[in-house]
Design a protein around this motif. Structure first.
Motif, short mmCIF file in Angstrom:
data_model
loop_
_atom_site.label_atom_id
_atom_site.label_comp_id
_atom_site.label_asym_id
_atom_site.label_seq_id
_atom_site.Cartn_x
_atom_site.Cartn_y
_atom_site.Cartn_z
N LYS A 8 -13.26 4.31 -11.00
CA LYS A 8 -12.06 3.28 -10.97
C LYS A 8 -11.13 3.28 -9.59
O LYS A 8 -10.76 2.15 -9.28
N LYS A 9 -11.27 4.54 -9.13
CA LYS A 9 -10.56 4.75 -7.84
C LYS A 9 -11.16 3.88 -6.83
O LYS A 9 -10.45 3.10 -6.13
N ILE A 10 -12.41 4.02 -6.82
CA ILE A 10 -13.35 3.21 -5.69
C ILE A 10 -13.05 1.69 -5.82
O ILE A 10 -12.86 0.82 -4.96
N THR A 11 -13.22 1.25 -7.25
CA THR A 11 -13.24 -0.13 -7.54
C THR A 11 -11.69 -0.84 -7.13
O THR A 11 -11.46 -1.75 -6.57
N ASN A 12 -10.72 0.33 -7.33
CA ASN A 12 -9.38 -0.12 -6.90
C ASN A 12 -9.11 -0.34 -5.42
O ASN A 12 -8.31 -1.28 -4.88
N LEU A 13 -9.73 0.53 -4.60
CA LEU A 13 -9.77 0.41 -3.13
C LEU A 13 -10.53 -0.80 -2.68
O LEU A 13 -9.78 -1.68 -1.68
N PHE A 14 -11.63 -1.43 -3.04
CA PHE A 14 -12.66 -2.43 -3.01
C PHE A 14 -11.55 -3.65 -3.25
O PHE A 14 -11.54 -4.68 -2.42
N SER A 15 -10.92 -3.58 -4.57
CA SER A 15 -10.09 -4.66 -4.89
C SER A 15 -8.78 -4.89 -4.09
O SER A 15 -8.56 -5.86 -3.75
N ARG A 16 -8.16 -3.88 -3.44
CA ARG A 16 -6.97 -3.80 -2.59
C ARG A 16 -7.38 -4.35 -1.42
O ARG A 16 -6.47 -5.18 -0.61
N TYR A 17 -8.60 -3.91 -0.81
CA TYR A 17 -8.92 -4.24 0.72
C TYR A 17 -9.85 -5.25 0.76
O TYR A 17 -10.44 -5.48 2.01
N LYS A 18 -10.20 -5.83 -0.31
CA LYS A 18 -11.47 -6.86 -0.03
C LYS A 18 -11.24 -8.04 0.79
O LYS A 18 -12.00 -8.74 1.45
N ASN A 19 -9.82 -8.45 1.00
CA ASN A 19 -9.60 -9.57 1.66
C ASN A 19 -9.59 -9.18 3.20
O ASN A 19 -10.18 -10.01 4.12
N ILE A 20 -9.09 -7.83 3.44
CA ILE A 20 -9.25 -7.45 4.83
C ILE A 20 -10.69 -7.36 5.25
O ILE A 20 -11.16 -7.68 6.29
N ILE A 21 -11.68 -6.78 4.34
CA ILE A 21 -13.08 -6.56 4.61
C ILE A 21 -13.71 -7.79 4.72
O ILE A 21 -14.50 -8.16 5.78
N TYR A 22 -13.32 -8.87 3.97
CA TYR A 22 -13.87 -10.22 4.19
C TYR A 22 -13.68 -11.04 5.25
O TYR A 22 -14.58 -11.27 6.08
N TYR A 23 -12.15 -11.04 5.60
CA TYR A 23 -11.99 -11.67 7.08
C TYR A 23 -12.26 -10.91 8.18
O TYR A 23 -12.58 -11.69 9.24
N SER A 24 -12.45 -9.85 8.26
CA SER A 24 -12.97 -8.95 9.43
C SER A 24 -14.27 -9.13 9.79
O SER A 24 -14.60 -9.58 10.75
N VAL A 25 -15.17 -9.17 8.69
CA VAL A 25 -16.67 -9.57 8.74
C VAL A 25 -16.58 -11.09 9.30
O VAL A 25 -17.53 -11.24 10.19
N VAL A 26 -15.92 -11.97 8.76
CA VAL A 26 -15.97 -13.20 9.16
C VAL A 26 -15.47 -13.44 10.51
O VAL A 26 -16.03 -14.42 11.38
N ILE A 27 -14.39 -13.07 11.03
CA ILE A 27 -13.86 -12.87 12.44
C ILE A 27 -15.09 -12.34 13.15
O ILE A 27 -15.42 -12.94 14.40
N LEU A 28 -15.71 -11.35 12.85
CA LEU A 28 -16.74 -10.77 13.61
C LEU A 28 -17.93 -11.53 13.84
O LEU A 28 -18.29 -12.00 15.13
N PHE A 29 -18.40 -12.41 12.99
CA PHE A 29 -19.45 -13.32 13.05
C PHE A 29 -19.20 -14.57 13.83
O PHE A 29 -19.76 -15.38 14.39
N VAL A 30 -17.40 -14.93 13.75
CA VAL A 30 -17.10 -16.27 14.65
C VAL A 30 -17.36 -15.74 15.95
O VAL A 30 -17.62 -16.73 16.91
N ILE A 31 -16.84 -14.66 16.44
CA ILE A 31 -17.02 -13.98 17.72
C ILE A 31 -18.53 -14.07 18.17
O ILE A 31 -18.76 -14.55 19.32
#
Length: 266
Positions: A8-31
Motif C-alpha cells: 500500500k505504501k509503494i502504491t501510494n508513492l507511485f500514485s503520488r509521483y506518477k505525474n512527475i514520472i510520466y512527464y519526466s519520461v516524455v520530456i526525456l524522449f522529446v529531447i
C-alpha cells in the motif's frame, strides 16, 4: 510492517509521483527525438535523391518532413513507454496486494474454522461427561437447572480464555426472581425479550460498551433466565448461538435425568 502495508505504501508513492514520472519520461524522449530529428535532417540532406527530388514524392518527403517523422516516432514511443512505466507497476502492485489480502483472508477463515472446531470439541466433551454432571448435582434440592447452566457456562468461559486464547465473560440473571444486570444499558437490552415476536436471541457486535454482546433469554421450569456473553475481541455469530443453545439443552437433559433418578419424596 506487514507485506500488505508495504504494498500500500509503494502504491501510494507511485500514485503520488506518477505525474512527475510520466512527464519526466516524455520530456526525456522529446529531447532524444529532437536530437534524432536534427541528425536525420542532415543525414537526408546528404542523400541526393531526397535533397534534389522534383517529383511529387520528393516534394513531400523532404529532409525536413522526414526529420519531423523521426521526431514524432520517438516522442510517441516515449509517451507509450511512460504510460507503461506508470501502469504496469501499479497494476502489478494491485494484483500482489489482492493476493496478499486474499491470503490474509484465507488465514483468518482458517483461524475461525479452527476455533469453531474446538468449540464443537468442547460441546462433545460436555456430552460425554453427562454422568459426571448428574452425579455432581444429584444431591441438590429441587432441580438445579440454574446451577447446572452456571457450571457449564463457567467451564465454557475458562475454555475460551485458556484454550482459545480469547477473552470471554458470562453473566447469568434470574429475571423471574427479580434479578437484573447492574448496567442500565443491559437492562434496556433485556426489555427487547418482552416482545413476543423476538426470537430470544440478541447479538450486538462493536457496541458502545466496547465489547461484543450475545444475550439469550431462556425460560425453563419456574426459572426465567437471561444469559449474557461478552468479549472485547471475539465477534459473535449464529454459530455461537447454536453452541450456547446446545449447552442449555444439555443442562435440561441433565436436570431431567436427575429428576428421574431422584427418590420419590412420598
Amino acid at each position: 510492517m506487514k507485506c500488505g502495508d508495504k504494498l500500500k505504501k509503494i502504491t501510494n508513492l507511485f500514485s503520488r509521483y506518477k505525474n512527475i514520472i510520466y512527464y519526466s519520461v516524455v520530456i526525456l524522449f522529446v529531447i532524444i527525438g529532437f536530437i534524432y530529428a536534427v541528425r536525420g535532417y542532415y543525414y537526408y540532406q546528404d542523400i541526393e535523391q531526397i535533397a534534389s527530388g522534383s517529383d511529387l514524392l520528393g516534394a513531400i518527403f523532404t529532409p525536413f518532413a522526414l526529420s519531423i517523422v523521426r521526431f514524432l516516432i520517438v516522442v510517441c514511443f516515449g509517451i507509450f513507454l511512460a504510460t507503461t512505466i506508470i501502469a504496469i507497476p501499479l497494476r502489478r502492485i494491485k494484483v500482489m496486494q489482492f493476493e496478499v489480502e486474499f491470503a490474509e483472508k484465507a488465514t483468518e477463515i482458517a483461524e475461525i474454522q479452527d476455533k469453531q472446531f474446538n468449540q464443537l470439541h468442547f460441546l462433545e466433551k460436555v456430552l460425554k461427561e453427562n454422568s459426571y454432571f448428574i452425579g455432581r448435582f444429584y444431591q441438590e434440592d429441587g432441580i438445579p437447572y440454574k446451577a447446572v447452566i452456571e457450571h457449564l457456562l463457567h467451564s465454557y468461559e475458562i475454555f475460551f480464555n485458556d484454550e482459545l486464547g480469547t477473552n470471554l465473560h458470562f453473566e447469568l440473571v434470574d429475571a423471574g426472581n427479580g434479578e437484573t444486570f447492574e448496567d442500565k444499558r443491559l437492562k434496556r437490552m433485556m426489555t427487547t425479550f418482552d416482545n413476543p415476536e423476538n426470537n430470544n436471541v440478541l447479538i450486538r457486535n462493536r457496541t458502545i460498551f466496547g465489547s461484543n454482546i450475545l444475550m439469550l433469554h431462556q425460560e425453563e421450569l419456574e426459572e426465567d433466565l437471561c444469559i449474557l456473553l461478552s468479549s472485547s475481541e471475539y465477534e459473535f455469530t449464529d454459530f455461537d448461538v447454536k453452541i450456547i443453545q446446545s449447552l442449555l439443552e444439555t443442562a435440561r437433559i441433565i436436570c431431567d435425568s436427575i429428576s428421574l433418578i431422584s427418590p420419590d419424596p412420598t
